[in-house]
Structures are given as structure tokens and as C-alpha cells.
Scaffold this active site. Sequence first.
Site, short mmCIF file in Angstrom:
data_model
loop_
_atom_site.label_atom_id
_atom_site.label_comp_id
_atom_site.label_asym_id
_atom_site.label_seq_id
_atom_site.Cartn_x
_atom_site.Cartn_y
_atom_site.Cartn_z
N LYS A 276 10.67 8.44 1.81
CA LYS A 276 10.71 7.80 3.11
C LYS A 276 11.57 8.62 4.07
O LYS A 276 12.47 9.32 3.64
CB LYS A 276 11.33 6.40 2.99
CG LYS A 276 10.46 5.36 2.32
CD LYS A 276 11.17 4.02 2.25
CE LYS A 276 10.33 2.98 1.53
NZ LYS A 276 9.09 2.63 2.23
N ARG A 350 3.34 -2.74 -5.88
CA ARG A 350 2.12 -3.23 -6.56
C ARG A 350 2.08 -2.75 -8.01
O ARG A 350 1.51 -3.41 -8.87
CB ARG A 350 0.89 -2.80 -5.76
CG ARG A 350 0.69 -1.32 -5.67
CD ARG A 350 -0.20 -0.91 -4.51
NE ARG A 350 0.49 -1.01 -3.22
CZ ARG A 350 -0.06 -0.71 -2.05
NH1 ARG A 350 -1.31 -0.30 -2.00
NH2 ARG A 350 0.62 -0.83 -0.93
N1 BES Z 1 9.10 -1.59 0.26
C1 BES Z 1 8.07 -1.04 1.05
C2 BES Z 1 7.55 -2.01 2.12
C3 BES Z 1 8.53 -2.43 3.18
C4 BES Z 1 8.51 -1.84 4.43
C5 BES Z 1 9.39 -3.47 2.95
C6 BES Z 1 9.38 -2.27 5.41
C7 BES Z 1 10.26 -3.90 3.93
C8 BES Z 1 10.26 -3.31 5.16
C9 BES Z 1 6.89 -0.63 0.19
O1 BES Z 1 7.22 -0.25 -1.11
C10 BES Z 1 6.23 0.53 0.82
O2 BES Z 1 6.87 1.54 0.92
N2 BES Z 1 5.01 0.36 1.25
C11 BES Z 1 4.29 1.40 1.89
C12 BES Z 1 2.89 1.43 1.32
C13 BES Z 1 2.10 2.63 1.71
C14 BES Z 1 2.69 3.88 1.10
C15 BES Z 1 0.68 2.44 1.26
C16 BES Z 1 4.25 1.08 3.38
O3 BES Z 1 4.19 -0.09 3.75
O4 BES Z 1 4.35 2.01 4.17
MN MN Z 2 7.73 1.77 -1.24
#
Ligand code: BES
Ligand code: MN
Length: 498
Positions: A276, A350
Amino acid sequence: MSVKFEISFTKSARLNGGLAILLKSTDSELPAGAESADPANVFAKAAPVSGFKSKLLTALDIIAPEAASVDRIIVIGAGKAKDLTAHDWLKLGGAAAAKIRNTEKVTIFLDAPNVDVGAKEAADFALGMLLRAYSFDTYKTKKGDDDEKGASRKAVKVAIVTQEAAATKKLYATSEAVAGGVILARDLVNEPPNVLGPVEFAAKAKELEKLGVEIEILTEREMRRLGMGALLGVAQGSARPPRLVVMQWKGGKTKDKPVAFIGKGVVFDTGGISIKPAAGMEEMKGDMGGAAAVTGLMHTLAAREAKVNAIGVIGLVENMPDGNAQRPGDIVTSMSGQTIEIINTDAEGRLVLCDALWYTNDRFKPQFMINLATLTGAILVALGNLQAGLFCNDDKLAGELTTAGLTTDERLWRMPLGKDYDKMIDSKFADMKNTGGRHAGSITAAQFLKRFVGETPWAPLDIAGTAMGSGQDEINQSWGSGFGVRLLDELVRTNYES
Ligand code: BES
Ligand code: MN
Ligand code: ZN
């Protein structure tokens, strides 16, 4: 947990100093208790000059004159009393709690003329007070005098005056059970990630044994033996080993099928190799908000001795980049036997949940499964932080959840599922891939999980927008909100207790 109020209930009170809090609706002349707290009727003079109109959740703060039986009088507006919802009563309690500072003694008069205050309303009011009183200041070595942190550390004695005192006292045990669960969930979300790893989280969950919850903690070896390759793939980049915690509350009849709650417990989500960006990454300490809500809920159900058999399962891992971390392109085998191609290591929630869901369904054959997860950023794009995303393969369960959401004001908005969305996660190399691209990001995440729940009624709740940083209100001033605990407690209470 910051216990700040010692609340008692009484039918009448003799006033002798301290703070008096009165409620006033727009359709009554005087606030309740005015005769005893405010014999000189300062209120009648103060209200017009300060423009106080008794609108819901407004307040008038009066320093009482020498002759009064109290030192300070606060009148809280109750609006049109007959319109008050259950949630308004929580907020009224929260608004009252916010006004209490550096006071040792507080008397609150609830029975305003034209306001119908039963035991339920009074207990909800008290619950609002407990929720508002929470603040997470474990790591502040200097207690500031800003906002509510400066309040005296000693418990404040609060007497709530209501005709229904005896009945309220009984219901208040439930308020305390609910507050305890919400506050546990908030604490877990607020804890820093260096302190709360999978092992430490599991130890916190184990403390529920004191309430009669049966706890099993599965280690990496045991999960390996069960074939949980999806969950373990996420965990392999972390120096801290994963855990799966199984919580069982057996408050129902032996023959009753259990209800099951499954939580995503990513104690920190760096994204892994698909790392990230730096900005805001610290918020990913809250990526275990689903697991926190499940743990808080189990606390509440046990503490109020709910007549239900409930299972809580939480998958606890840390998602880190490392020489041993999982790569995009890897193919892992889940406990179900289905294979998953990893496209993005940041779509890890997931992967944790699919094994936890399969395990729960396989072992417990529950009447339904609800999973909670801070699953996708896309749900924030769709719904903001005002409602959580609800997906469901069963209209009855979806209806019950939506209703519970409206009652508790932990609102849910139903999102679609469907075959065409399901196709978006078909993989060239494996049975499925772990992302479906940018479009419909929350839906494809739910669609992924759906492949692991069989025919069991199931609802995944995407709480990425509501579990943390969702803003402060009358009953929550904390970053970690504890979202989901009141919602699911309400769901169980109204639909699933014998
Ligand atoms: N933990 C994150 C989602 C999240 C984002 C939680 C903002 C709280 C606040 C999750 O694991 C994630 O990173 N999801 C990705 C999925 C994508 C890579 C398909 C996302 O939402 O960008
Ligand atoms: Mn994630
Ligand atoms: Zn995540």
C-alpha cells in the site's frame, strides 16, 4: 475499558449539591424534576435569553444560584417527545454524559411531562452514557485537560430518577453487557499493531472464558493440517504466527442449531508484496475490526446470558511484505479444496475469511453465517462511512439485518450478488482469482466468499467504512467505533433467542 459512571436508579432523590440534569420536550412547560432541582425556576429565565427551544440534543447549562438545591443545572432538549426512537434515547444519554465533567455527584431526572419513559428507554439512556464515556488513552502518559479526558478519574456517581427504577435496574444489566462488548471491540481496534498481534488478540479472546464462552485457539500447525492454505498464504510473510480462534456460547437448547459470526482479523495490512502507499497506512491497524466486532459480540451475548447457541470464529494474521511473503501469481489451495490464483496480495481479507467460513460451515452446520470484515476500500467509495455494505444469499436474513440496522442506527445497505459478477473472478490458471479488477470491487469480494458457503444462509458485512474513523457522535468519540456489536446483538435478541 474506562469505567467512569456508577449508575443507580431511584424513584425519587433528595438533592444536596452536585449537578442536576433535566430533560425537556418541546411540548412540556417545565423540565422534569424542575420543582426539586430548580425551585427558584432559574430555567424559566435562562431559557428565553439563551434561545433554548428544547430541540433534540441541544443543551442549556445553568450555574445555579446560592439558594438552589444543586450547584449546576443542565437541561437537555428531547425534541418532540413522542417521536423519540430507541436510538434517540442512546443519544440523549450520550449528550448528558458529555456534559458531566469534574463533578462527583449527578442526578438525572428522566420522567419529563409528556415523555413516555419506560424501563427500556431509561436503560437505553444509561447505555448511551456508558458508550459516550469511553475514551482510549492507554498510551497517553500525560492526561490532558482537553475535552473529556480531563474528567476526574474517580467514578462519577449518577442517580437516574425514574418511576420505573426497579424495572430499569434489571434491564440495565443488559445495557452493561452491550456496553462491555462495544467497548471491548473499540479497544481491540484502537490498540497499536505492535502490541496487538495474532497471539495477543487470541489471548484477549481467551479472557471471555470468564463469562462462560468456550475458547479454542488453533495454531499454524493445526491450520496446516486442516488445509487452510488461503489463510496461511497471507500469514507467511509475517514474523508473527497466525491464529484461528473459535468461541462458543451455549446459551440455547442443546438441539438448537447455532448461529455463526466470522471475523476478518488482519492485525495489520501493509498490502504485502502489492504494498500500500505510505499515506494513511497506520489506519490498517484497524483491519481486524471484523474480528473485534465478533469478539465484542460474543462478550455481550455471554454477559447477558443470551438464550442462543452462538459461534464466533476469527482468523488472525498479519499481512507483511517479506522474503517469505506470498507473491502475485502464486496459487494456493483453500481448505475447501478450491484453488486460488493470487493477483493482488492486498486482497487478503477474503483469503483469510474463505478458510474461516468453510471451517465454520463444515464443523458447526450453523443456521446462518454472518461475516464481518474491513474488506474493501470500494465500499467506502460506494457508501461512505455512514452505512456498511450488506450482501446476502437469503432475503429473510437480509431483512432481519436491515431492520436491526435501523433500530440500532448501525445501518446496512444491501448490495447485489449475481452470476455475471461471479464470472469476474474466474482465473486462467486456478479455480478463481482473488481480485476481479477495479470495477465492482466490493461485489467481487463478496462473490469470492460466496464460493465457500454452500447453501447456508449467509451475509457478509463490509465494514471498511464504519469500523473505524467513521466520525464522532453522541455515543462514540473513539476512532474504533465497535460497529456491529449492537447490530448483531439486536439481530439475535429479536429473532434468534429461544
Ligand atoms: N483492508 C483493506 C480494505 C480497507 C480499505 C479497509 C480502507 C479499511 C479502509 C483490504 O484488505 C484491501 O486492501 N482491499 C483492497 C482490495 C483490492 C486490492 C482488490 C482495496 O480495497 O483496495
Ligand atoms: Mn488489503
Ligand atoms: Zn485488509
